[in-house]
Design a protein around this motif. Structure first.
Motif, PDB file in Angstrom:
ATOM      1  N   ASN A 220      20.310 -42.661 -12.200  1.00  0.00           N
ATOM      2  CA  ASN A 220      21.420 -43.446 -12.734  1.00  0.00           C
ATOM      3  C   ASN A 220      21.317 -44.902 -12.300  1.00  0.00           C
ATOM      4  OD1 ASN A 220      22.529 -41.211 -14.012  1.00  0.00           O
ATOM      5  ND2 ASN A 220      23.837 -40.687 -12.267  1.00  0.00           N
ATOM      6  N   ASP A 223      18.830 -46.476 -14.541  1.00  0.00           N
ATOM      7  CA  ASP A 223      19.439 -46.767 -15.838  1.00  0.00           C
ATOM      8  C   ASP A 223      20.211 -48.076 -15.794  1.00  0.00           C
ATOM      9  OD1 ASP A 223      18.475 -44.411 -16.902  1.00  0.00           O
ATOM     10  OD2 ASP A 223      20.304 -43.279 -16.498  1.00  0.00           O
ATOM     11  N   HIS A 228      18.539 -48.561 -21.354  1.00  0.00           N
ATOM     12  CA  HIS A 228      17.903 -47.490 -22.112  1.00  0.00           C
ATOM     13  C   HIS A 228      16.773 -48.056 -22.953  1.00  0.00           C
ATOM     14  CE1 HIS A 228      20.802 -44.424 -20.943  1.00  0.00           C
ATOM     15  NE2 HIS A 228      21.751 -45.318 -21.135  1.00  0.00           N
ATOM     16  N   ARG A 255      14.734 -39.167 -19.978  1.00  0.00           N
ATOM     17  CA  ARG A 255      15.310 -40.208 -20.842  1.00  0.00           C
ATOM     18  C   ARG A 255      14.613 -40.276 -22.196  1.00  0.00           C
ATOM     19  NH1 ARG A 255      18.013 -39.287 -16.947  1.00  0.00           N
ATOM     20  NH2 ARG A 255      19.267 -40.799 -15.785  1.00  0.00           N
TER      21      ARG A 255
END
Length: 265
Positions: A220, A223, A228, A255
């Motif tokens: 996370n 990210d 993305h 992902r």
């Protein structure tokens, strides 16, 4: 008339795919892990654990290319199925939640299959640099207390693996239970997903256990920093399947990246 001839298996149900497709030797192993029960139980894996996160990505992009190597290219669905089969074989070798499994495989699609197979079996992956010296490797293996060692058939067995069960990721035997479907990892968010080794201040190997929840939090954070990636993005993976490179590989697969594990042309 026996139970199969009458349309029922020895479990009292109609013959399963295991009864119809597996040779007798495979059915003996499958009987202990009744297929319908395990396939249903797979959905019960905690969504915060890495195997469940990978399956969620497979459901989103089953036909997208997941991993590209010198030897072959696998879609997300193919990678999922192959790592499922390896996970069942690893279960047969004693892999279960928090059992530490050594991974010493050169960069290839087999390396990715092995990594996911270890996690799907519930094991904790201990990734080893293929170029580690025998002396360093022996010290690391002693500290890690491995129960199972995943490698390739052309590689010499590492010193210190006596008594450790060895699985060759390039052998047919490792994938014989392919019809069993997805296993249930049985891990918890607090369970160990990986053990990352560093030299430590004394030069001796020092293992850092990483939980499924801890790895997920790290992802996370990635990210938040990287955002993305657009469809079609490739991630070049380090030759060494160890330490941070394994976490980068997992993050990319969870992902939806197209991961390249072949040498640059």
């Amino acid at each position: 008339m026996n139970s199969v001839d009458s349309g029922e298996s020895k479990f009292g149900f109609a013959p399963s795919l295991v009864d119809l497709l597996c040779p007798q030797a495979e059915r003996q192993g499958a009987a202990r892990l009744y297929w319908f029960q395990e396939a249903t139980a797979a959905a019960q894996d905690d969504a915060r654990c890495l195997p469940a996160q990978f399956r969620a990505q497979v459901a989103r992009t089953p036909d997208a290319e997941a991993v590209v190597g010198d030897d072959e290219t696998l879609t997300y669905a193919e990678l999922d199925a192959r790592s499922d089969a390896l996970a069942w074989h690893l279960r047969e070798q004693g892999v279960a939640p928090d059992v530490r499994v050594g991974l010493k495989v050169e960069r290839s699609t087999g390396m990715v299959v092995a990594l996911l197979g270890i996690l799907k079996a519930g094991g904790a992956c201990v990734s080893l640099d293929p170029d580690t010296s025998p002396e360093q490797l022996a010290a690391l293996l002693e500290d890690a207390q491995l129960r199972v060692f995943v490698t390739q058939s052309h590689r010499d067995l590492a010193p210190g693996t006596q008594g450790v069960r060895t699985v060759f990721v390039d052998s047919e035997e490792a994938f014989q239970l392919r019809v069993l479907g997805p296993p249930r990892a049985g891990t918890t968010p607090e369970g160990i997903a990986s053990v990352r080794y560093t030299a430590g201040t004394t030069g001796q190997p020092r293992g850092e256990p990483l939980s499924h929840l801890g790895v997920s939090r790290f992802f996370n954070d990635l990210d938040a920093r990287l955002g993305h990636a657009p469809v079609g993005t490739r991630l070049e993976v380090s030759r060494r399947a160890c330490g941070g490179s394994v976490l980068e590989l997992l993050w990319a697969l969870l992902r939806g990246f197209r991961v390249q594990v072949r040498d640059a042309v």
